[in-house]
Design an enzyme around this catalytic site. Structure first.
Site, PDB file in Angstrom:
ATOM      1  N   ARG B 220     -18.717  -0.863 -20.888  1.00 36.62           N
ATOM      2  CA  ARG B 220     -19.068  -0.035 -22.038  1.00 36.62           C
ATOM      3  C   ARG B 220     -19.085   1.436 -21.617  1.00 36.62           C
ATOM      4  O   ARG B 220     -19.243   1.756 -20.424  1.00 36.62           O
ATOM      5  CB  ARG B 220     -20.437  -0.431 -22.572  1.00 36.62           C
ATOM      6  CG  ARG B 220     -21.574  -0.154 -21.599  1.00 36.62           C
ATOM      7  CD  ARG B 220     -22.918  -0.221 -22.289  1.00 36.62           C
ATOM      8  NE  ARG B 220     -23.203  -1.581 -22.683  1.00 36.62           N
ATOM      9  CZ  ARG B 220     -24.169  -1.912 -23.526  1.00 36.62           C
ATOM     10  NH1 ARG B 220     -24.933  -0.975 -24.062  1.00 36.62           N
ATOM     11  NH2 ARG B 220     -24.393  -3.153 -23.836  1.00 36.62           N
ATOM     12  N   ALA B 241     -13.179   1.052 -16.189  1.00 38.21           N
ATOM     13  CA  ALA B 241     -14.525   1.624 -16.083  1.00 38.21           C
ATOM     14  C   ALA B 241     -14.956   2.276 -17.394  1.00 38.21           C
ATOM     15  O   ALA B 241     -14.191   2.338 -18.369  1.00 38.21           O
ATOM     16  CB  ALA B 241     -14.573   2.614 -14.936  1.00 38.21           C
ATOM     17  N   HIS B 242     -16.157   2.803 -17.400  1.00 36.05           N
ATOM     18  CA  HIS B 242     -16.758   3.368 -18.607  1.00 36.05           C
ATOM     19  C   HIS B 242     -15.982   4.586 -19.118  1.00 36.05           C
ATOM     20  O   HIS B 242     -15.471   5.385 -18.361  1.00 36.05           O
ATOM     21  CB  HIS B 242     -18.219   3.745 -18.367  1.00 36.05           C
ATOM     22  CG  HIS B 242     -18.458   4.643 -17.200  1.00 36.05           C
ATOM     23  ND1 HIS B 242     -18.664   5.983 -17.324  1.00 36.05           N
ATOM     24  CD2 HIS B 242     -18.522   4.384 -15.882  1.00 36.05           C
ATOM     25  CE1 HIS B 242     -18.867   6.511 -16.138  1.00 36.05           C
ATOM     26  NE2 HIS B 242     -18.782   5.565 -15.241  1.00 36.05           N
ATOM     27  N   ASN B 243     -15.888   4.642 -20.437  1.00 35.72           N
ATOM     28  CA  ASN B 243     -15.277   5.780 -21.144  1.00 35.72           C
ATOM     29  C   ASN B 243     -13.764   5.921 -20.955  1.00 35.72           C
ATOM     30  O   ASN B 243     -13.190   6.936 -21.355  1.00 35.72           O
ATOM     31  CB  ASN B 243     -15.963   7.098 -20.743  1.00 35.72           C
ATOM     32  CG  ASN B 243     -17.391   7.173 -21.253  1.00 35.72           C
ATOM     33  OD1 ASN B 243     -18.292   6.617 -20.629  1.00 35.72           O
ATOM     34  ND2 ASN B 243     -17.600   7.790 -22.403  1.00 35.72           N
ATOM     35  N   SER B 261     -13.706   7.498 -17.324  1.00 34.68           N
ATOM     36  CA  SER B 261     -13.229   8.616 -18.148  1.00 34.68           C
ATOM     37  C   SER B 261     -11.742   8.926 -17.992  1.00 34.68           C
ATOM     38  O   SER B 261     -11.280   9.982 -18.422  1.00 34.68           O
ATOM     39  CB  SER B 261     -14.039   9.887 -17.864  1.00 34.68           C
ATOM     40  OG  SER B 261     -15.409   9.660 -18.128  1.00 34.68           O
TER      41      SER B 261
END
Lengths: 345, 345, 345
Positions: B220, B241-243, B261
Site C-alpha cells: 500500500r 513497493a509503496h507509492n 515511489s
C-alpha cells in the site's frame, strides 16, 4: 516425541553413534548445538582445528571429534565421521510438525478425492475433486490440493502450500509453507494494443525425493509439463517458469530464477539469486555462482559466474581487472605522455 | 468440463480453427502438447523449419502449420496463424479451478460485506467489513479480502491471496496464489536510536485486466495510492513497493523489484530480476533486460541493460570489453616495454 | 475507527500537531495525501522548495510546512518538523485490520496452547500444542502458530503467516502476510549419488520491535538459533537462511538474500536484491547498495556496492571506467600505431 524433550547422557550418545567415550558416561546432553553455543549441556562436533578451537572457547558441553582432533578440556566422543555422527543426532532430535491422525473434521475433501487411510490431513486443508493422496502423506493446515493432483507415498505438504491442478509429486516430495505449484505460466501475446493471455493448460511434475522451499513458485507448463527430476532441491523464494525441465539431483539456492522453457541438466548447482534466460540449456554438472546470469547455452560442465555467465576463472580475472581499471587508466595516460615526448624529439 | 476430458478428432479441430485438413478426419486428438511431446494423440504447431523439425522427430500425433511449412509424415491442419490457432486450442482445453456456486458455508463473510449473487466464494475464504465483490468474481479458498476492498466484475483471487484493506481491483483482474496486496510500505524514520515506523495508510489499485503472479507483493502507499495501470502483468515473486505507479500494459517478469515511489511508463517490459531504485522515473516503451539495475531516470524509449542500466548497445559493448581486459592488459604491458626501449635508444 | 472516516478541519489539525494556522479554521481535511494529490481536501507536507512547487501545482487542499517555506495560495500550517507532523497525521488515520475480540470460534487452538486473555485470534487461525501467545497479540486469519512457539506481548501476525515450530517473537514483532518463519534450512550432504537431507532442529528468534515483510522467509537453524536482533526491519520477499545472525536495528530491503551462517552487525542497511555469501561477516554500520553481492567479510563500516561488493567510491569509479572501455580501447590502438611508427623511424 517426548523422547526428544528428555535429556540424554553422553554415554548413550556414544553408544548411539558407535563412538568411543572420553568423559563421564552420565554427562547430561540436552541437544545438538553449534560449536559456539553457550549451552553447557549441548553437544557439537569438530572436523578441523579451527572448529575445535571455536568449540573449546565456547561453553558447549561435549563434542564429537575424529581420532586426530582431541579436545583439551571437554568430554568428547571419538567417531570416524564427526559431521555424519552429528547428523545422526540431529535426526534423533528432529520432531515432525504435529498432525492429527486421519482427516481432520474441518478439512474440506471432495467426495471424489481419494485419500489413503494412512495419510493425514490437517485442519482446514482443502482437497479437490479427483485428487489422490498416497500412503503416509502428511497434508498440513490451509494446504490446497487442487483437482487431479497426485501425491505419491510419503509426501509432506506444509501449511499454506497451493497445488493448483494436475500437480504430480513423486514419492517423499516435501513442499514447504507458502510454495505455489501449478500457477499459470507467464505467457502473453501482444496484439498491438494489449497483452492477450495465452491459456496455460500444462502440468507440474516432480520426481522422488524432491524438496521445494518456502514461498517458491513452480508454474505449470503452457502445454506439456514443467518437470523437476529425482532428488531436486529448491531453496526458498525460487522461481521456476513454465515448461522448465530440471535434471536429477540439481540444487537451486534461494531467490534464483529459471525462465520459461529452460532445460537444466543433472547435478547442476545454482547459487543464490542466479538466473537463466528463457529457452537456454545448461549441461549436467554445471555450477553457477551466486548472482550469475546465464544468457546462452552452457555445454561444458564446470563452474560459471558473472553476468553474462562465463567460466569461473575467466569471470574472476575480468572481475579483478575491472578493479584495476583506474590503474590501467593511469598507465595509458603515462604512455600517451611518453609517446608524445618521443614523437616530439 | 467433461468436454475437456474427451478426445477430439483432427477433423473437428480443423473445423474449430477454420483450417484445411491434411490427414484422417477421425485421427484422435487428446490435447495440445509441445512440439517435442511423446504423446501420439497430442497436437502441436510449427511456425519455423526448426520447430517443424523438432516436431517431425517427436512422437507428436498431428500439427497446426502454415501454408509454407508442410510436414512430411504427420497429419496436419493448415492455418494462417499456427500459433494463434494453437492458442485457440489451449483455450478449449483450459479448465478453471473448480469452485462452488455462491458462498461456501465455511466462508466467513462480514454482514456488512457486499457480494454480488453471481460471485462465487470458496471454502474458508474470509471477506471483511464493507468489502465489495463484483459480479462473476471467483474467490478461492483461504483468500483474505480485507475491509473496504472493492473487486470489480470478473476478478479471480486464487487460494491464499491476501488483500489487506482498501485494495481496489479493476475488472477481470487475476490475483494468483499467495500474492499479498496492501501490506505496509517499508517506511521508517531513524530517530538516532531506532527505526520508527511511518504509519502506512494508503491504498492499492489496479486497472482492468491486470494479472498478478503467485507470491508477488504490492505494498500500500504511505499516503495516496500504489497503482497498476490497465493490462499490467506481473510475474511471480515480484516486489512493488509503496507509492509505485505502473503505466498501462507494462509487463514485469519474476523476481523483479520496484522500489518506493518509482514511476514506470506504459508498455514497459522489465526482465527477470531487474530492479529500479526509489523515486526513479522510467519512460514509456522502455525494455529492461534481465537483471538490469536502474539507478537514474530513463527518459528515452528503447532497450537498457546492466548495473547501472544503460542503453543496450553501450551496455553490451562494455560487457564484451570487460572480457577483453586480460588482452588489454597484455597490450598495455607490451606498449610500456616498447616505449621504454624507444626512450632508451 | 469511525473517527478515521470523518472529516477533520484544518484548525483541528493545527491544534493536533501544535502548529500555526494560516488559512480558514474550518477548511475540511479528508486525509493525509502525497504532495501531487488531486484531492482538494487532502493535506500534504513540504520540506523543500521542490516539494512545495509540486504541491502548489497540484490540487492538494492544504499543507504542513516549516517557517521558511510559505505556500503562495493554499492554506497551511507552520510546524517545526513538517515530515514528523505528517507522520503524526498518518498515525491518526491509521486503522488496524479488524479483528474479533478473544478467540474466533473457527480457530483451532490446541488445548495445551496458552493464549493470554487480552490476545485476539482470528477466524481459521491454527495454534498448536504448547504455543504461548502473549498479552495484546493479534493473530489474523489462516495464521499457523506451530508447536512451542512463543509470542511476547503485542505481536501482530497477519493473515497466512506460518511459524513452523519453536519460533520466538520479541515484543511488538510484526509478521506480515505470507511470511514463513522456521522452515527447514537448506542443508544437504552429497553422498556421491544423492543429496541427503541434514535434519534441521534449530529455532528462529527475534528481538523486540522487529518487522518482517510479506512473503519473507526466515529458516530455522540447523542446530542453535537463527536470530534477528532488536528493531530489525525486513522488507518483502527477503530470504534469511539457517543460522544467520542479524544485529540490532539492521534494515534489509526487498528481494535481498542472506546465506547460511552469515553474521550481520548492527545498524546495517542492505539495499534491495543485495546478497551475502554463506559464513561471511558484515560489520556494524555497513551500508550495502542495491544489488551488491558480498563475497568476503566486511570489517570496516561504510558504503559498499558492486559484485563482488567493494567500497562505494572504488566500485563507482570502476563502474564508470567500464563505460569508458570503448574509449580506452581506441586510445590503446592509437598508442600502438604511434609506437609502431616511432619504432620504424
Amino acid at each position: 516425541m517426548a523422547e526428544s524433550e528428555k535429556s540424554w547422557t553422553l554415554g548413550r550418545i556414544a553408544a548411539e553413534v558407535g563412538g568411543e567415550l572420553h568423559g563421564p558416561e552420565d554427562q547430561p546432553v540436552s541437544r545438538p548445538v553449534p560449536a559456539d553455543s553457550s549451552d553447557p549441556h549441548g553437544i557439537s562436533f569438530a572436523t578441523s582445528t579451527k572448529f575445535l578451537e571455536r568449540a573449546e572457547a565456547s561453553a558447549v558441553g561435549s563434542l564429537l571429534v575424529s581420532q586426530d582432533l582431541v579436545p583439551s578440556a571437554k568430554p568428547y566422543v571419538v567417531v570416524e565421521e564427526p559431521r555424519a555422527a552429528f547428523g545422526q543426532l540431529l535426526a534423533l532430535w528432529k520432531r515432525p510438525l504435529p498432525l492429527n491422525e486421519g482427516i481432520h473434521p474441518t478439512a474440506v475433501v471432495h467426495p471424489e478425492a481419494s485419500i489413503d487411510p494412512s495419510a493425514k490431513v490437517g485442519p482446514y486443508a482443502v482437497v479437490e475433486r479427483n485428487a489422490k493422496i498416497g500412503p503416509g502423506c502428511r497434508i498440513y493446515s490451509f494446504s490446497y490440493i487442487g483437482e487431479d493432483c497426485e501425491l505419491a507415498k510419503g509426501c509432506v505438504v506444509y501449511p499454506q502450500a497451493v497445488l493448483y491442478q494436475g500437480v504430480r509429486l513423486g514419492e517423499r516430495t516435501i513442499v514447504h509453507a507458502g510454495a505455489v505449484l501449478g500457477a499459470d505460466g507467464f505467457g502473453f501475446e501482444w496484439d498491438g494494443k494489449r497483452h492477450v493471455k495465452v491459456p496455460q493448460i500444462g502440468l507440474v511434475e516432480t520426481g522422488a525425493d524432491v524438496e521445494i522451499g518456502a514461498n517458491t513458485c513452480i508454474d505449470r507448463a503452457t502445454a506439456g509439463t514443467t518437470r523437476l527430476g529425482e532428488g531436486v532441491k529448491l531453496d526458498n523464494l525460487v522461481q521456476i517458469a513454465h515448461n522448465v525441465q530440471v535434471g536429477d539431483h540439481t540444487v537451486i539456492a534461494g531467490l534464483a530464477g529459471v525462465s520459461g522453457s529452460v532445460e537444466i541438466g543433472s547435478r547442476v548447482v545454482m547459487g543464490g539469486a542466479a538466473g537463466i534466460r528463457d529457452h537456454v540449456k545448461v549441461a549436467d554438472d554445471v555450477v553457477l555462482g551466486g548472482g550469475a546470469g546465464v544468457a546462452a547455452d552452457i555445454e561444458v560442465p564446470g563452474e560459471y559466474w558473472g553476468i553474462p555467465a562465463r567460466p569461473m576463472k575467466e569471470a574472476m580475472r575480468a572481475s579483478l581487472l575491472v578493479l584495476k581499471l583506474p590503474e590501467l587508466m593511469t598507465r595509458i595516460r603515462e604512455l600517451e605522455a611518453k609517446v608524445k615526448e618521443l614523437e616530439e624529439k
